[in-house]
Design a protein around this motif. Structure first.
Motif, PDB file in Angstrom:
ATOM      1  N   LYS A   1      -7.302  -0.760   5.923  1.00  0.00           N
ATOM      2  CA  LYS A   1      -8.078   0.188   5.385  1.00  0.00           C
ATOM      3  C   LYS A   1      -8.143   1.494   6.103  1.00  0.00           C
ATOM      4  CE  LYS A   1     -11.663  -2.601   3.562  1.00  0.00           C
ATOM      5  NZ  LYS A   1     -13.054  -3.282   3.317  1.00  0.00           N
TER       6      LYS A   1
ATOM      7  N   THR B   1      -6.733  -6.766   6.875  1.00  0.00           N
ATOM      8  CA  THR B   1      -7.347  -6.054   5.693  1.00  0.00           C
ATOM      9  C   THR B   1      -7.859  -4.921   6.192  1.00  0.00           C
ATOM     10  OG1 THR B   1      -7.828  -8.071   4.667  1.00  0.00           O
ATOM     11  CG2 THR B   1      -8.905  -6.251   3.493  1.00  0.00           C
ATOM     12  N   GLN B   2      -8.867  -4.976   7.339  1.00  0.00           N
ATOM     13  CA  GLN B   2      -9.609  -4.001   7.994  1.00  0.00           C
ATOM     14  C   GLN B   2      -8.540  -2.819   8.553  1.00  0.00           C
ATOM     15  OE1 GLN B   2     -12.334  -4.768   6.630  1.00  0.00           O
ATOM     16  NE2 GLN B   2     -13.563  -3.854   8.335  1.00  0.00           N
TER      17      GLN B   2
ATOM     18  N   HIS C   1       0.845  -1.083   0.137  1.00  0.00           N
ATOM     19  CA  HIS C   1      -0.070   0.056   0.076  1.00  0.00           C
ATOM     20  C   HIS C   1       0.818   1.167   0.116  1.00  0.00           C
ATOM     21  CE1 HIS C   1       0.078   0.938   4.616  1.00  0.00           C
ATOM     22  NE2 HIS C   1       0.969  -0.317   4.296  1.00  0.00           N
TER      23      HIS C   1
END
Lengths: 169, 115
Positions: B56, B52-53, A52
């Motif tokens: 985010k 994943t959370q 990311h």
């Protein structure tokens, strides 16, 4: 009995010049009945779900210096030497987990190259008629960060120890 | 100097993380009994979803998520962790969850990235 653990800890940590405070708790002892051996699987694995890299970074001069062979040689001896003879007892193991994690951290600090942050996780459990599964996932830079783990088992208890090393620029 | 987060510095928020973890656990093993066939799947899902959370949220952290699922049988389990890091920016949180047939312990460690 956990005085023994405290003594061991104090002795080992004195050598390293670091301090550890072990707090004592009142615990009701759990009865241990038939100690049957059964399958206890402990798995520790890592995976990187994706980058990311939205945040634009300035050119990092140090980028290529990060290298980490799986956390050098894992202090296996620490774990085995502490637990070889022991029988599972709630009070003792409570202290043991804290002690071992402090000691392993201190030893890894001695071995490690600078600029690494260290996380040590220790679990000690009683062997009974149960199954157990442990897993872990990490989001990090695969070229610089790594981990190492070890499991130990005797007739009444099992133990898993994992060390993660995370590079810090 | 005030002890607030300035616009640039973020430190780990254990409360937020523990909410994320609790929701993930509930979603995956909420009403279910322990099953040896599925436990592998469960641990993998819990860890993945949690990660994943967390990602985010978009914070500049590296994460380590650790999950242990254990069948209830009267056996005891102790877990401890020891961390060498920057206490102003890094942090961890551990969530213990149980139902009738099993225990689940999830630990999240967040290590700040230097920007």
């Amino acid at each position: 009995m956990y005085d023994l653990a405290k003594k061991k800890a104090a002795h080992l940590l004195k050598k390293r010049g670091s301090l550890s405070s072990l707090s004592s708790h009142e615990v009701k002892a759990k009865e241990t009945f038939a100690k049957t051996k059964d399958s206890i699987s402990t798995v520790s694995y890592m995976e990187e779900p994706g980058h990311h890299d939205d945040i634009p970074r300035p050119a990092v001069q140090m980028e290529n210096t990060c290298q980490l062979s799986p956390t050098r040689r894992f202090p296996v001896l620490t774990v085995t030497s502490y637990l070889q003879e022991e029988k599972y007892e709630p009070e003792l193991c409570r202290q043991m987990t804290k002690t071992i994690s402090e000691v392993v951290k201190a030893r890894v600090k001695d071995l490690m190259i600078p600029r690494y942050k260290i996380i040590v996780i220790i679990s000690i459990g009683q062997i009974r008629d149960q199954n157990m599964r442990m897993g872990s996932r990490c989001l990090w830079d695969e070229t610089c960060d790594n981990f190492s783990s070890h499991t130990f088992k005797n007739s009444s208890l099992f133990s898993t120890a994992t060390v993660y090393g995370v590079y810090f620029e | 100097m005030e002890e607030f987060h300035s616009g640039d510095e973020v430190s780990f928020s254990p409360d937020e993380a523990s909410n994320v973890v609790k929701e993930c656990i509930e979603g995956i093993i909420g009403g279910v009994d322990y099953s040896q066939n599925k436990v592998n799947q469960w641990t993998a899902s819990i860890v993945e979803h949690t990660l994943t959370q967390l990602v985010k949220q978009g914070k500049p952290f590296k994460y380590i998520v650790n999950c242990a699922v254990m069948q209830k049988s009267g056996a005891g389990l102790h877990t401890a962790n020891s961390c060498y890091w920057d206490t102003t920016t890094d942090g961890s949180c551990t969530v213990r969850w149980e139902n009738r047939t099993m225990y689940c312990v999830v630990s999240v460690f967040a290590v700040a990235i230097a920007l």
